[in-house]
Write a protein that holds these residues in place. Structure first.
Motif, PDB file in Angstrom:
ATOM      1  N   GLU A   5      -7.369  26.648  22.320  1.00  0.00           N
ATOM      2  CA  GLU A   5      -8.460  27.796  22.142  1.00  0.00           C
ATOM      3  C   GLU A   5      -9.759  27.253  21.709  1.00  0.00           C
ATOM      4  O   GLU A   5     -10.758  27.547  21.895  1.00  0.00           O
ATOM      5  N   CYS A   6      -9.720  25.942  21.173  1.00  0.00           N
ATOM      6  CA  CYS A   6     -11.170  25.197  20.959  1.00  0.00           C
ATOM      7  C   CYS A   6     -11.750  24.921  22.178  1.00  0.00           C
ATOM      8  O   CYS A   6     -12.995  24.855  22.419  1.00  0.00           O
ATOM      9  N   THR A   7     -10.854  24.361  23.064  1.00  0.00           N
ATOM     10  CA  THR A   7     -11.312  24.118  24.510  1.00  0.00           C
ATOM     11  C   THR A   7     -11.955  25.151  25.391  1.00  0.00           C
ATOM     12  O   THR A   7     -13.038  25.114  25.884  1.00  0.00           O
ATOM     13  N   ALA A   8     -11.220  26.416  24.960  1.00  0.00           N
ATOM     14  CA  ALA A   8     -11.663  27.631  25.794  1.00  0.00           C
ATOM     15  C   ALA A   8     -12.967  27.833  25.185  1.00  0.00           C
ATOM     16  O   ALA A   8     -13.924  28.637  25.868  1.00  0.00           O
ATOM     17  N   ALA A   9     -13.171  27.707  23.890  1.00  0.00           N
ATOM     18  CA  ALA A   9     -14.449  27.930  23.343  1.00  0.00           C
ATOM     19  C   ALA A   9     -15.515  27.031  23.523  1.00  0.00           C
ATOM     20  O   ALA A   9     -16.856  27.122  23.054  1.00  0.00           O
ATOM     21  N   GLY A  10     -15.259  26.060  24.235  1.00  0.00           N
ATOM     22  CA  GLY A  10     -16.148  25.167  24.814  1.00  0.00           C
ATOM     23  C   GLY A  10     -16.231  23.557  24.151  1.00  0.00           C
ATOM     24  O   GLY A  10     -17.192  22.795  24.379  1.00  0.00           O
ATOM     25  N   GLU A  11     -15.367  23.281  23.323  1.00  0.00           N
ATOM     26  CA  GLU A  11     -15.293  21.952  22.781  1.00  0.00           C
ATOM     27  C   GLU A  11     -14.934  21.006  23.765  1.00  0.00           C
ATOM     28  O   GLU A  11     -14.103  21.293  24.853  1.00  0.00           O
ATOM     29  N   ASP A  12     -15.037  19.887  23.351  1.00  0.00           N
ATOM     30  CA  ASP A  12     -14.938  18.591  24.390  1.00  0.00           C
ATOM     31  C   ASP A  12     -13.400  18.529  24.273  1.00  0.00           C
ATOM     32  O   ASP A  12     -12.654  18.617  23.399  1.00  0.00           O
ATOM     33  N   CYS A  13     -12.841  18.156  25.600  1.00  0.00           N
ATOM     34  CA  CYS A  13     -11.202  17.816  25.863  1.00  0.00           C
ATOM     35  C   CYS A  13     -11.094  16.571  26.526  1.00  0.00           C
ATOM     36  O   CYS A  13     -11.257  16.466  27.477  1.00  0.00           O
ATOM     37  N   GLN A  14     -11.221  15.643  25.706  1.00  0.00           N
ATOM     38  CA  GLN A  14     -11.377  14.202  26.086  1.00  0.00           C
ATOM     39  C   GLN A  14     -10.128  13.479  25.649  1.00  0.00           C
ATOM     40  O   GLN A  14      -9.718  13.496  24.180  1.00  0.00           O
ATOM     41  N   LEU A  15      -9.173  12.662  26.484  1.00  0.00           N
ATOM     42  CA  LEU A  15      -8.220  11.860  26.115  1.00  0.00           C
ATOM     43  C   LEU A  15      -8.535  10.586  26.219  1.00  0.00           C
ATOM     44  O   LEU A  15      -8.901  10.207  27.163  1.00  0.00           O
ATOM     45  N   THR A  16      -8.362   9.718  25.084  1.00  0.00           N
ATOM     46  CA  THR A  16      -8.685   8.239  25.173  1.00  0.00           C
ATOM     47  C   THR A  16      -7.264   7.594  24.616  1.00  0.00           C
ATOM     48  O   THR A  16      -6.295   8.316  24.438  1.00  0.00           O
ATOM     49  N   ASN A  17      -7.339   6.293  24.369  1.00  0.00           N
ATOM     50  CA  ASN A  17      -6.149   5.752  24.049  1.00  0.00           C
ATOM     51  C   ASN A  17      -5.962   5.815  22.448  1.00  0.00           C
ATOM     52  O   ASN A  17      -4.740   5.612  22.154  1.00  0.00           O
ATOM     53  N   ASP A  18      -6.664   6.564  21.694  1.00  0.00           N
ATOM     54  CA  ASP A  18      -6.665   6.697  20.139  1.00  0.00           C
ATOM     55  C   ASP A  18      -5.290   7.926  20.145  1.00  0.00           C
ATOM     56  O   ASP A  18      -5.331   8.508  20.940  1.00  0.00           O
ATOM     57  N   PRO A  19      -4.816   7.842  19.040  1.00  0.00           N
ATOM     58  CA  PRO A  19      -3.816   8.838  18.784  1.00  0.00           C
ATOM     59  C   PRO A  19      -4.549  10.111  18.862  1.00  0.00           C
ATOM     60  O   PRO A  19      -5.714  10.588  18.184  1.00  0.00           O
ATOM     61  N   THR A  20      -3.868  11.002  19.737  1.00  0.00           N
ATOM     62  CA  THR A  20      -4.757  12.270  20.041  1.00  0.00           C
ATOM     63  C   THR A  20      -3.530  13.608  19.829  1.00  0.00           C
ATOM     64  O   THR A  20      -2.670  13.200  20.817  1.00  0.00           O
ATOM     65  N   TRP A  21      -3.910  14.464  19.101  1.00  0.00           N
ATOM     66  CA  TRP A  21      -2.950  15.660  18.894  1.00  0.00           C
ATOM     67  C   TRP A  21      -3.269  16.773  20.115  1.00  0.00           C
ATOM     68  O   TRP A  21      -4.463  16.914  20.105  1.00  0.00           O
ATOM     69  N   MET A  22      -2.395  17.219  20.650  1.00  0.00           N
ATOM     70  CA  MET A  22      -2.619  18.332  21.581  1.00  0.00           C
ATOM     71  C   MET A  22      -1.733  19.465  21.486  1.00  0.00           C
ATOM     72  O   MET A  22      -0.844  19.689  21.143  1.00  0.00           O
ATOM     73  N   VAL A  23      -2.585  20.679  21.021  1.00  0.00           N
ATOM     74  CA  VAL A  23      -1.801  21.729  20.329  1.00  0.00           C
ATOM     75  C   VAL A  23      -2.283  22.869  21.073  1.00  0.00           C
ATOM     76  O   VAL A  23      -3.118  23.294  21.568  1.00  0.00           O
ATOM     77  N   ASP A  24      -0.928  23.765  21.383  1.00  0.00           N
ATOM     78  CA  ASP A  24      -1.081  25.097  21.973  1.00  0.00           C
ATOM     79  C   ASP A  24      -0.616  25.704  20.755  1.00  0.00           C
ATOM     80  O   ASP A  24       0.855  25.865  20.475  1.00  0.00           O
ATOM     81  N   PRO A  25      -1.210  26.836  20.243  1.00  0.00           N
ATOM     82  CA  PRO A  25      -0.817  27.669  19.195  1.00  0.00           C
ATOM     83  C   PRO A  25       0.180  28.498  19.465  1.00  0.00           C
ATOM     84  O   PRO A  25       1.288  28.768  18.915  1.00  0.00           O
ATOM     85  N   ILE A  26       0.053  29.230  20.759  1.00  0.00           N
ATOM     86  CA  ILE A  26       1.014  29.877  21.276  1.00  0.00           C
ATOM     87  C   ILE A  26       1.186  29.792  22.702  1.00  0.00           C
ATOM     88  O   ILE A  26       0.148  30.433  23.627  1.00  0.00           O
TER      89      ILE A  26
ATOM     90  N   ALA B  32      -0.151  12.033  21.436  1.00  0.00           N
ATOM     91  CA  ALA B  32      -0.469  11.114  22.608  1.00  0.00           C
ATOM     92  C   ALA B  32      -1.005   9.752  22.056  1.00  0.00           C
ATOM     93  O   ALA B  32      -1.853   9.760  21.223  1.00  0.00           O
ATOM     94  N   VAL B  33      -0.388   8.494  22.200  1.00  0.00           N
ATOM     95  CA  VAL B  33      -1.129   7.527  21.761  1.00  0.00           C
ATOM     96  C   VAL B  33      -1.120   6.800  23.271  1.00  0.00           C
ATOM     97  O   VAL B  33      -0.193   6.386  24.092  1.00  0.00           O
ATOM     98  N   ASP B  34      -2.181   5.920  23.458  1.00  0.00           N
ATOM     99  CA  ASP B  34      -2.438   5.328  24.793  1.00  0.00           C
ATOM    100  C   ASP B  34      -2.347   6.296  25.911  1.00  0.00           C
ATOM    101  O   ASP B  34      -1.678   5.806  26.795  1.00  0.00           O
ATOM    102  N   LYS B  35      -2.603   7.445  25.635  1.00  0.00           N
ATOM    103  CA  LYS B  35      -2.594   8.658  26.725  1.00  0.00           C
ATOM    104  C   LYS B  35      -1.210   9.029  27.161  1.00  0.00           C
ATOM    105  O   LYS B  35      -0.792   9.741  28.024  1.00  0.00           O
TER     106      LYS B  35
END
Ligand code: LIP
Length: 278
Positions: free
Chosen positions: A73-94, A114-117
């Motif tokens: 929902e943050c992405t739908a609202a215009g926030e950045d959606c970038q995956l790097t090698n850093d630990p990154t949480w990907m969330v779908d609330p529903i 994800a870690v290292d994508k």
């Protein structure tokens, strides 16, 4: 551990947060919903999607301040959606908002790390049926704490498949998908069945637990499949892009199966489609 990331700690946090988020979603499923649309008239969002995502992200950020975050929902609202090698949480609330809106008890909170994508921790919680699917890299996959395993099916003619049309359906994207399902379903060598269950995350969990043999879909997003990816692989299955290329969670397509043999037989039937990357 994956690099400096303690995967058991991450999995435990994701389990606790998913349960809390699922309770809110389950309670909201009994009330009247305000439904809005996003990219198309079939792409739905409710107040609960937004509220639950806020809760999940704020709890994860508090616990893991150095990590990165991508939310549907943050992405739908215009926030950045970038995956790097850093630990990154990907969330779908529903995941499975249409099911949620229509009262079908088949939607889930989906939280992947994800870690290292590459996804290394995944939790998918069907809050209506109280089914918690979980996995972390190297630890196996479970449903409500009990180990789950993929099916051993290697033949298309013995398989039960899952797929979806997705919410974005211009004729040039929908037609090849319909044709592909027709080819797989038609006699003389039909598959046992093709189902559309309405949630990418739960479709992947059905493959992980062996009730379906393979699932493929184009048009999904990283938050739909990150958690499911690690759950399928830890249950002994394979995941890839629908053409058979290695899975790239940002490329908007997934094919997963219980066996490499079945995936290899299915991939040539799936059209080659390319969506704009996440
Ligand atoms: C849904 C996916 C589903 C797809 C829908 C939608 P949402 O996610 O899980 O597989 O076919 O179009 O993208 O929007 O309910 O989180």
């Amino acid at each position: 551990m994956s690099g400096n990331t303690d995967l058991d700690e991450c999995l435990q946090a994701a389990l606790n947060i998913a349960r809390k988020a699922g309770k809110i979603a389950r309670e909201a499923s009994f009330s009247i919903m305000k439904v809005e649309t996003k990219a198309s008239s079939a792409d739905l969002v409710t107040e609960t999607d937004k509220q639950v995502e806020e809760l999940i992200l704020s709890e994860l950020k508090q616990k893991f301040p150095s990590h990165k975050f991508i939310g549907e929902e943050c992405t739908a609202a215009g926030e950045d959606c970038q995956l790097t090698n850093d630990p990154t949480w990907m969330v779908d609330p529903i995941d499975g908002t249409s099911n949620f809106v229509h009262g079908i008890p088949f939607s889930a909170v989906s939280i992947g790390l994800a870690v290292d994508k590459t996804p290394v921790v995944g939790v998918v919680y069907n809050f209506s049926l109280d089914q918690m699917f979980a996995a972390r890299k190297g630890g196996g996959a479970t449903m409500n704490g009990a180990p789950i395993h993929v099916s051993k099916c290697t033949e298309l003619t013995e398989s039960l498949l899952l797929s979806e049309f997705g919410s974005n359906r211009p004729p040039e994207l929908l037609k090849p998908k319909v044709d592909c399902l027709y080819e797989l379903a038609v006699e003389p060598r039909p598959v046992h069945g093709i189902r559309m269950v309405g949630s990418a995350a739960l479709s992947m969990c059905m493959v992980a637990s062996g009730s379906a043999d393979a699932y493929f879909e184009y048009g999904i997003h990283c938050w739909d499949i990150a958690a499911g990816d690690v759950i399928v692989r830890e249950a002994g299955g394979v995941t890839m892009f629908p053409t058979g290329d290695p899975l790239d969670v940002m490329r908007r397509g997934v094919l997963c199966a219980g066996t490499q043999e079945l995936a290899a037989k299915l991939a040539p039937h799936i059209p080659k489609l390319e969506y704009e990357r996440d």
